[in-house]
Design an enzyme around this catalytic site. Structure first.
Site, PDB file in Angstrom:
ATOM      1  N   ALA A  29       0.841  -1.203   0.000  1.00 47.19           N
ATOM      2  CA  ALA A  29       0.000   0.000   0.000  1.00 47.19           C
ATOM      3  C   ALA A  29       0.869   1.243   0.000  1.00 47.19           C
ATOM      4  O   ALA A  29       2.074   1.176   0.229  1.00 47.19           O
ATOM      5  CB  ALA A  29      -0.918  -0.001   1.218  1.00 47.19           C
ATOM      6  N   ASN A  30       0.257   2.362  -0.252  1.00 52.14           N
ATOM      7  CA  ASN A  30       0.931   3.647  -0.140  1.00 52.14           C
ATOM      8  C   ASN A  30       0.637   4.235   1.226  1.00 52.14           C
ATOM      9  O   ASN A  30      -0.363   3.900   1.858  1.00 52.14           O
ATOM     10  CB  ASN A  30       0.408   4.609  -1.205  1.00 52.14           C
ATOM     11  CG  ASN A  30       1.153   4.478  -2.514  1.00 52.14           C
ATOM     12  OD1 ASN A  30       1.789   3.469  -2.788  1.00 52.14           O
ATOM     13  ND2 ASN A  30       1.071   5.501  -3.315  1.00 52.14           N
TER      14      ASN A  30
END
Ligand code: C5P
Length: 223
Positions: A29-30
């Site tokens: 994920a970011n």
């Protein structure tokens, strides 16, 4: 306010990270709190817009007065956004993961004693902003964000072109800036014509100013 400049206007906002599964228990994920995107959605709603927020997983509550579609992956976010067209404006604030694992393992990948770590084969995710910026039903106003750690303005100018956006809101997210997860933001609004430098503001203040600027732009851009 008594006068609602965005009454009758449909605006799509994306916010938060996307989360890309590797196997049933792991993901890539970011880093994104969703604070800036959610604040923008709420500010647009306060000016009377019909706001549809497409959000990745965040730990903050849904903003007031906004209808929220919760998604996880970039592909889900893209589908959700495209289903919301046509719209008057789109503001893409989400920190979309650039890549995902080529295939999601059906079972948890086991760690074996002495075994080598798994090789992750990655593929590129669709660019949601570019898709909207070049869409047949492109909103009249398309706004993207650019979180950069270097060459802020040059990268923002390139992004305008590549993504078919009208404005890029560029912010410096280098470690010293404290923007990531924080409550303040220093942004520049980059358009084809000029660069507006905004002072250091809270994310709420950035949202309120941006909503006001969007209202002014939608009044002047022909339908
Ligand atoms: O290319 P970069 O990720 O820096 O671009 C940031 C802008 O593009 C943001 O507005 C972000 O929401 C959007 N974006 C997107 N889909 C992607 C990557 C970025 O909508 N796959």
């Amino acid at each position: 306010p008594a006068y609602l400049p965005l009454a009758g206007k449909a605006i799509i906002v994306t916010s938060g990270p996307t989360v890309e599964p590797i196997d049933p228990v792991r993901y890539i994920a970011n880093r994104s709190s969703g604070k800036q995107g959610h604040a923008i959605a709420a500010a647009l709603a306060r000016l009377g817009a019909t706001v549809r927020l497409v959000s990745g997983p965040v730990s903050i509550p849904d903003p007031q007065g906004v209808s929220v579609i919760h998604v996880e992956t970039a592909r889900e976010m893209k589908d959700a956004v495209e289903q919301l067209l046509p719209a008057d404006a789109a503001v893409m604030v989400a920190a979309v993961a650039d890549w995902r694992a080529e295939s999601e393992a059906g079972q948890k990948i086991k760690k074996r004693p002495g075994g080598a770590p798994p090789a992750l084969q990655m593929v590129e995710n669709p660019d949601i902003l570019a898709g909207i910026g070049h869409h047949a039903e492109r909103p009249r106003l398309v706004v993207g964000f650019a979180a950069e750690t270097q060459d802020l303005l040059a990268n923002a100018q390139l992004k305008l072109e590549k993504k078919g956006a009208d404005w890029i809101v560029a912010n410096d997210v280098s470690q010293t800036s404290g923007v990531m997860g924080g409550d303040r933001n220093t942004v520049r609004i980059v358009s084809k014509l000029n660069v507006e430098e905004w002072p250091d503001l809270t994310k709420e203040e950035v949202a309120a100013r941006l909503a006001q600027k969007i209202a002014e732009a939608l009044e002047t851009i022909a339908t």
